[in-house]
Structure formats: structure tokens, C-alpha cells
Design a protein around this motif. Structure first.
Motif, mmCIF file in Angstrom:
data_model
loop_
_atom_site.group_PDB
_atom_site.id
_atom_site.type_symbol
_atom_site.label_atom_id
_atom_site.label_comp_id
_atom_site.label_asym_id
_atom_site.label_seq_id
_atom_site.Cartn_x
_atom_site.Cartn_y
_atom_site.Cartn_z
ATOM 1 N N LEU A 1 -4.304 11.202 1.225
ATOM 2 C CA LEU A 1 -4.999 11.800 2.367
ATOM 3 C C LEU A 1 -4.735 13.299 2.411
ATOM 4 N N THR B 1 -3.318 5.669 -1.863
ATOM 5 C CA THR B 1 -4.344 6.439 -1.161
ATOM 6 C C THR B 1 -3.783 7.821 -0.865
ATOM 7 N N ARG C 1 0.857 -1.180 0.000
ATOM 8 C CA ARG C 1 0.000 0.000 0.000
ATOM 9 C C ARG C 1 0.894 1.231 0.000
ATOM 10 N N VAL D 1 0.548 5.184 0.887
ATOM 11 C CA VAL D 1 -0.339 6.179 1.481
ATOM 12 C C VAL D 1 0.385 7.529 1.489
ATOM 13 N N THR E 1 -3.978 4.962 8.035
ATOM 14 C CA THR E 1 -3.859 3.958 6.983
ATOM 15 C C THR E 1 -4.517 2.651 7.404
ATOM 16 N N ASP E 2 -4.687 1.765 6.472
ATOM 17 C CA ASP E 2 -5.256 0.434 6.706
ATOM 18 C C ASP E 2 -4.483 -0.265 7.817
#
Length: 375
Positions: free
Chosen positions: A99, A97, A70, A72, A122-123
Motif C-alpha cells: 500500500l 499487498t 496475509r 500487508v 487490509t482485508d
């Protein structure tokens, strides 16, 4: 003669320590194909980085060996279109992702707050977090190699120091001192083994942490008001019972920290006071560095003029030993050894001036970075 002998012996001992660190104790993650099975989140804080985030982000998108990756990104109040650049580069890649950050509350500095937002927003699935700065460009297997080294070292935090890209005279004088200082004065093996929080080092350009250990240490919330948040995070990890490790990341990443002399000057000025602590400690350290590494060539010239060839020879030996230590450090970390190492005495003088400037501006509460106060 005796003072000159003592000085040469001290420089020789420090250069020998640099050599031992560089050849025996410095971890060197491989850059070849390697794969990790655990999920990893790469966290990228950005503030007004529109002009240099593209190479960094493209390198992250090109990472291999991390099937569950991932990425971010946090736009931390940028005013130069950073978010738009991120969207253009990332496209519709589902791994990315973006933000939007919020301003740091009282008691927080900008960088720790941005990193904490990334870590907590985050996840929760990734077991490893990798913090990367916008001026860092990773090689294709860098994240996988760093995670592999983190686990092999049994560490909570791994700092694989990138190869610093130098282009200007100022770069070449100042930037290599980062690696030289910790290879020369930091006992790497003892640092990894010792639980003492004071015996810690890290570089925030590229940090890889075990997520559970990071949170147990309090994460960046534990270093909310610290200018040197990377070193303080390493200390927090130690205080919580975790282990830290340094590595030569020259084969994993490159970093062009500053684009101009004003940026370099202000970047070091904002943080050197925090590196040394009390002004008296800074004065002692800088005086010792000047004595050991800047005085020898001056003494050599003066002794020759005064007709003291033996003293001149000893002083010249001290200078050459200091140059050798700087060259060893450069070779070990992917830096440029020659002819830059010959100017090592000048580098130490510049470091002393930057340290003086740092304390001077802090005393007057004039230290800022990217539009925010840092002290």
C-alpha cells in the motif's frame, strides 16, 4: 551504616522481583512447529527502510504454520526506494499487498497513522493482526507461536519482546535496560490480571492483537498523537475491557533497533520524556535509580579510602546485587549477561543523561524522528 543497609535491602528486593518475573511470571512462547487455523494479517509499516527491510520481509515470506497468512506493507512516504525493494523481494507472491501511505493529518504522529492505515485498509477476514517493525527478523514459526500464545493467554494484545541484537558499546550499555526495567519494576502477573490502564506495558517492534478487540479499543486512532503508541495502545485495550500480556519473544524474533550511536541517542531522546511524564516525576525516578544502582560502587570506594570497611562491604553487596539483577534479566531475555552487567551503574548514568536530553529538546520543540516532529 543504617542508610547503607536500607539501600542494600531495597536493591535486594528489586533483584528478587526481577528473578520472580523472569522465572515464574514471564510467558515464553515455544518456537517449535505449531499451526493456527485462523487467518492472520502481518502488518509492516515502512518509512525509508530500503537498507534493512529485506531480512524482515524474507522472514515474513518464510513463515510456517499459518495457512491463511496475509502480509500487508505500507510505504509511508519513503524517499529511498523502499517500495522498489519490497517489490523485488516479494515478487509476485499473492500473500503480499503493498500500500502507498498518505501523510498524517493534523493531530496524528507518523507511526500510529501508518499502523492505522494498515489495520483499516487490509482485508477484513483475518481475525488476528500482527504488527512488525522493519528491524525485526522472525523465526519460521514466530507468527503461529505468537497467535497461539495470544489465544492461550485469553488476551486481546500480546507483546512478545524480541531479542535485542547488540554490537557496539553503546548498544550494550543502553539496550538491555528495556527488558531490565520492566522485569525489575513491573509486576507482570498483576499487570495481566489488573484492569487498571496505568498498569500496562508493550513493545511496538512485534505486537499481536485480536482484531475485534483492537477495533473495540479504538486501535491506533485512539493513540494518534502518542509518542509511545505501543504502551498507549495497551492502555486503550485495558480501558475497553480487554486483557494484555507480555512475553519473552527471544526465541521468536531478533531486533537490531539502531545502527549507530546517533540513531540510538536520538531514538531514546524522542520518547523518554513520554515514558516518565512530568519532569518532576522523571527527576525522582532517575534520582532513585542513580541512588540504588550507581551510588553503591562509589560509596564502596569512598568508604575504603575513609577506613570504613563495613560500610564498603555493604555498598559492594548493593552493587553486586544490582549486577545480579541485570544478569538475570539478560539471561531471561536472550541478552548478553557478562561482562556487560558489571557496567550497570554506567548504564543507569547514560539513561539519566538521555532522559535529561529528552526533556531539554522537547522544551525547545526540537524533537524529531525520520524527518517528522514528535512533540
Amino acid at each position: 551504616m543504617i542508610p547503607a543497609l536500607v539501600l542494600v535491602a531495597a536493591v535486594a528486593a528489586l533483584t528478587a522481583h526481577t528473578l520472580v518475573n523472569a522465572t515464574a511470571w514471564l510467558r515464553r512462547p515455544g518456537a517449535g512447529p505449531v499451526e493456527v487455523t485462523e487467518a492472520v494479517a502481518v502488518l509492516l509499516p515502512l518509512r525509508d527502510e530500503a537498507d534493512r527491510v529485506t531480512p524482515c520481509l524474507r522472514a515474513l515470506l518464510d513463515q510456517r504454520g499459518v495457512p491463511e497468512l496475509r502480509i500487508v506493507v505500507l510505504d509511508d512516504g519513503s524517499t529511498d526506494g523502499t517500495a522498489e525493494v519490497v517489490r523485488a523481494v516479494a515478487g509476485d507472491d499473492p500473500r503480499v499487498t503493498l500500500l502507498t501511505g498518505v501523510a498524517p493529518p493534523p493531530g496524528w504522529l507518523g507511526k500510529p497513522h501508518a499502523c492505522w492505515q494498515l489495520a483499516t485498509r487490509t482485508d477484513p477476514a483475518p481475525a488476528v493482526l500482527a504488527f512488525v517493525d522493519a528491524d525485526v527478523v522472525l523465526t519460521p514459526y514466530a507468527v503461529a507461536a505468537a497467535v497461539t500464545e495470544l489465544r492461550a493467554a485469553g488476551a486481546t494484545l500480546l507483546s512478545p519482546y524480541p531479542r535485542i541484537v547488540v554490537r557496539t558499546v553503546a548498544d550494550r550499555l543502553v539496550q538491555p535496560l528495556l527488558q531490565w526495567l520492566w522485569l525489575t519494576f513491573l509486576p507482570l502477573r498483576a499487570m495481566e490480571r489488573s484492569p487498571r490502564a496505568s498498569l500496562a506495558a508493550a513493545g511496538g517492534q512485534f505486537l499481536v492483537v485480536d482484531r475485534a478487540g483492537y477495533l473495540r479499543a479504538g486501535g491506533h486512532a485512539a493513540v494518534a498523537d502518542r509518542v509511545l503508541e505501543d504502551i498507549e495502545l495497551a492502555r486503550a485495550v485495558k480501558r475497553s475491557g480487554g486483557r494484555i500480556a507480555l512475553a519473552d519473544g527471544a526465541r521468536l524474533a531478533t531486533c537490531r533497533m539502531y545502527e549507530s550511536w546517533p540513531q540510538l541517542r536520538d531514538g531514546y531522546t524522542k520518547s523518554l520524556w513520554a515514558s516518565f511524564g512530568h519532569p518532576a516525576a522523571a527527576a525522582v525516578v532517575v534520582a532513585l535509580l542513580l541512588l540504588l544502582y550507581t551510588a553503591p560502587p562509589l560509596v564502596a570506594v569512598g568508604a575504603l579510602v575513609a577506613g570504613a570497611p563495613a560500610t564498603a562491604g555493604l555498598a559492594l553487596a548493593g552493587y553486586l546485587l544490582g549486577v545480579a539483577g541485570r544478569a538475570v534479566s539478560a539471561r531471561a531475555t536472550g541478552g548478553r549477561a557478562w561482562p556487560d552487567a558489571l557496567a550497570h551503574p554506567v548504564s543507569v548514568v547514560v539513561l539519566g543523561w538521555l532522559t535529561l536530553r529528552s526533556y531539554h529538546l522537547r522544551k525547545r520543540r526540537r524533537l524529531t524522528w525520520r524527518g517528522r516532529p514528535v512533540s
